[in-house]
Design a protein around this motif. Structure first.
Motif, PDB file in Angstrom:
ATOM      1  N   TYR A  55      40.620  51.777  36.117  1.00 10.41           N
ATOM      2  CA  TYR A  55      41.541  50.641  36.174  1.00 10.41           C
ATOM      3  C   TYR A  55      42.768  50.884  35.307  1.00 10.41           C
ATOM      4  O   TYR A  55      42.648  51.350  34.178  1.00 10.41           O
ATOM      5  CB  TYR A  55      40.856  49.354  35.689  1.00 10.41           C
ATOM      6  CG  TYR A  55      39.776  48.840  36.596  1.00 10.41           C
ATOM      7  CD1 TYR A  55      40.076  48.375  37.869  1.00 10.41           C
ATOM      8  CD2 TYR A  55      38.447  48.805  36.185  1.00 10.41           C
ATOM      9  CE1 TYR A  55      39.086  47.896  38.709  1.00 10.41           C
ATOM     10  CE2 TYR A  55      37.447  48.320  37.013  1.00 10.41           C
ATOM     11  CZ  TYR A  55      37.777  47.868  38.272  1.00 10.41           C
ATOM     12  OH  TYR A  55      36.799  47.389  39.095  1.00 10.41           O
ATOM     13  N   SER A  87      47.144  47.323  32.948  1.00  8.22           N
ATOM     14  CA  SER A  87      47.582  45.984  33.359  1.00  8.22           C
ATOM     15  C   SER A  87      46.446  45.210  34.010  1.00  8.22           C
ATOM     16  O   SER A  87      46.294  44.007  33.791  1.00  8.22           O
ATOM     17  CB  SER A  87      48.770  46.071  34.312  1.00  8.22           C
ATOM     18  OG  SER A  87      48.421  46.809  35.469  1.00  8.22           O
ATOM     19  N   MET A  88      45.604  45.891  34.786  1.00  9.20           N
ATOM     20  CA  MET A  88      44.495  45.214  35.451  1.00  9.20           C
ATOM     21  C   MET A  88      43.389  44.859  34.446  1.00  9.20           C
ATOM     22  O   MET A  88      42.778  43.792  34.551  1.00  9.20           O
ATOM     23  CB  MET A  88      43.915  46.049  36.589  1.00  9.20           C
ATOM     24  CG  MET A  88      42.910  45.254  37.410  1.00  9.20           C
ATOM     25  SD  MET A  88      42.390  46.049  38.916  1.00  9.20           S
ATOM     26  CE  MET A  88      43.891  46.094  39.836  1.00  9.20           C
ATOM     27  N   ALA A  91      47.116  37.787  39.575  1.00 11.14           N
ATOM     28  CA  ALA A  91      47.416  38.923  40.450  1.00 11.14           C
ATOM     29  C   ALA A  91      48.916  39.000  40.734  1.00 11.14           C
ATOM     30  O   ALA A  91      49.502  40.087  40.726  1.00 11.14           O
ATOM     31  CB  ALA A  91      46.631  38.801  41.756  1.00 11.14           C
ATOM     32  N   THR A 143      50.998  40.421  37.626  1.00  6.72           N
ATOM     33  CA  THR A 143      50.978  41.873  37.383  1.00  6.72           C
ATOM     34  C   THR A 143      51.130  42.705  38.650  1.00  6.72           C
ATOM     35  O   THR A 143      51.111  43.932  38.581  1.00  6.72           O
ATOM     36  CB  THR A 143      49.667  42.280  36.672  1.00  6.72           C
ATOM     37  OG1 THR A 143      48.562  41.807  37.436  1.00  6.72           O
ATOM     38  CG2 THR A 143      49.616  41.730  35.276  1.00  6.72           C
ATOM     39  N   THR A 176      49.033  42.960  41.224  1.00  8.04           N
ATOM     40  CA  THR A 176      47.785  43.591  41.652  1.00  8.04           C
ATOM     41  C   THR A 176      47.204  42.807  42.826  1.00  8.04           C
ATOM     42  O   THR A 176      47.550  41.660  43.055  1.00  8.04           O
ATOM     43  CB  THR A 176      46.750  43.625  40.508  1.00  8.04           C
ATOM     44  OG1 THR A 176      46.552  42.298  40.030  1.00  8.04           O
ATOM     45  CG2 THR A 176      47.217  44.485  39.370  1.00  8.04           C
ATOM     46  N   GLU A 177      46.303  43.435  43.549  1.00 15.12           N
ATOM     47  CA  GLU A 177      45.655  42.759  44.671  1.00 15.12           C
ATOM     48  C   GLU A 177      44.575  41.817  44.145  1.00 15.12           C
ATOM     49  O   GLU A 177      43.861  42.146  43.201  1.00 15.12           O
ATOM     50  CB  GLU A 177      45.027  43.781  45.618  1.00 15.12           C
ATOM     51  CG  GLU A 177      46.042  44.626  46.354  1.00 15.12           C
ATOM     52  CD  GLU A 177      45.388  45.591  47.323  1.00 15.12           C
ATOM     53  OE1 GLU A 177      44.278  45.283  47.824  1.00 15.12           O
ATOM     54  OE2 GLU A 177      45.976  46.643  47.570  1.00 15.12           O
ATOM     55  N   CYS A 191      41.002  43.282  44.107  1.00 13.17           N
ATOM     56  CA  CYS A 191      40.796  44.271  43.030  1.00 13.17           C
ATOM     57  C   CYS A 191      40.661  43.567  41.688  1.00 13.17           C
ATOM     58  O   CYS A 191      39.821  43.945  40.868  1.00 13.17           O
ATOM     59  CB  CYS A 191      41.967  45.247  42.977  1.00 13.17           C
ATOM     60  SG  CYS A 191      42.057  46.344  44.393  1.00 13.17           S
ATOM     61  N   LEU A 192      41.490  42.546  41.476  1.00 14.46           N
ATOM     62  CA  LEU A 192      41.432  41.803  40.220  1.00 14.46           C
ATOM     63  C   LEU A 192      40.104  41.077  40.081  1.00 14.46           C
ATOM     64  O   LEU A 192      39.498  41.081  39.010  1.00 14.46           O
ATOM     65  CB  LEU A 192      42.597  40.819  40.127  1.00 14.46           C
ATOM     66  CG  LEU A 192      42.640  39.954  38.877  1.00 14.46           C
ATOM     67  CD1 LEU A 192      42.648  40.794  37.614  1.00 14.46           C
ATOM     68  CD2 LEU A 192      43.839  39.028  38.911  1.00 14.46           C
ATOM     69  N   CYS A 243      37.478  43.594  39.154  1.00 14.80           N
ATOM     70  CA  CYS A 243      37.628  44.003  37.755  1.00 14.80           C
ATOM     71  C   CYS A 243      37.092  42.923  36.825  1.00 14.80           C
ATOM     72  O   CYS A 243      36.347  43.221  35.895  1.00 14.80           O
ATOM     73  CB  CYS A 243      39.095  44.292  37.458  1.00 14.80           C
ATOM     74  SG  CYS A 243      39.408  44.813  35.758  1.00 14.80           S
TER      75      CYS A 243
END
Length: 158
Positions: free
Chosen positions: A66, A69-70, A97, A100, A102-103, A106-107, A110
């Motif tokens: 990762y 940022s995530m 999301a 930053t 991000t998808e 994915c977030l 995580c």
């Protein structure tokens, strides 16, 4: 002429190609927290919890994939979720999301992994205590026999 210790350190770092100014997850916290509609009295608490999650991620190899940022975003999400603040849920995940870039999926993954890592860490931390008390009970409770191992440096004969 001789070089100062600072010059030697810089020379060694340069030869090793170590980047000491790389961006880490903690660098993102103020920027993300600033964009969230958190109550002013809860910002520091969320930040402290997120820093704890980030430190936990730094000790677990599964978070290597990762980007920082995530990890920061997932840690903030996990902190808000864990504190039970009313900002949680889908809206928070989408806001984080978007902040930053991000998808959402994915977030979510995580954040769930961070929460699972915390649960596992807490489970492992409580295990030795239980094992220790079980062993103490098996060997006659808290009245343990003195050991023959020296406990002071002056007790050691060389």
């Amino acid at each position: 002429s001789s070089l100062s210790p600072q010059h030697w350190e810089l020379l060694v770092l340069e030869k090793l190609k170590w980047d000491l100014v790389s961006v880490i997850a903690n660098d993102f916290l103020p920027h993300i927290l600033h964009r969230l509609p958190l109550p002013a009295d809860k910002v520091e608490l969320v930040k402290k919890h997120a820093q704890t999650f980030i430190a936990l991620c730094a000790t677990d190899y599964t978070f290597v994939m990762y980007p920082p940022s995530m990890i920061a975003t997932g840690s903030i999400g996990a902190a808000i979720h864990g504190l039970g603040l009313p900002l949680g849920g889908e809206a928070l995940t989408e806001l984080l999301a978007g902040t930053t870039g991000t998808e959402v999926d994915c977030l979510k993954a995580c954040q769930e992994q961070i929460e699972a890592a915390l649960a596992e860490s807490l489970k492992q931390a409580s295990q030795p205590q239980a094992e220790l008390s079980a062993k103490a009970a098996a060997y006659g409770g808290s009245q343990s026999q003195p050991t023959s191992t020296p406990t002071d440096v002056t007790d050691v004969n060389l």
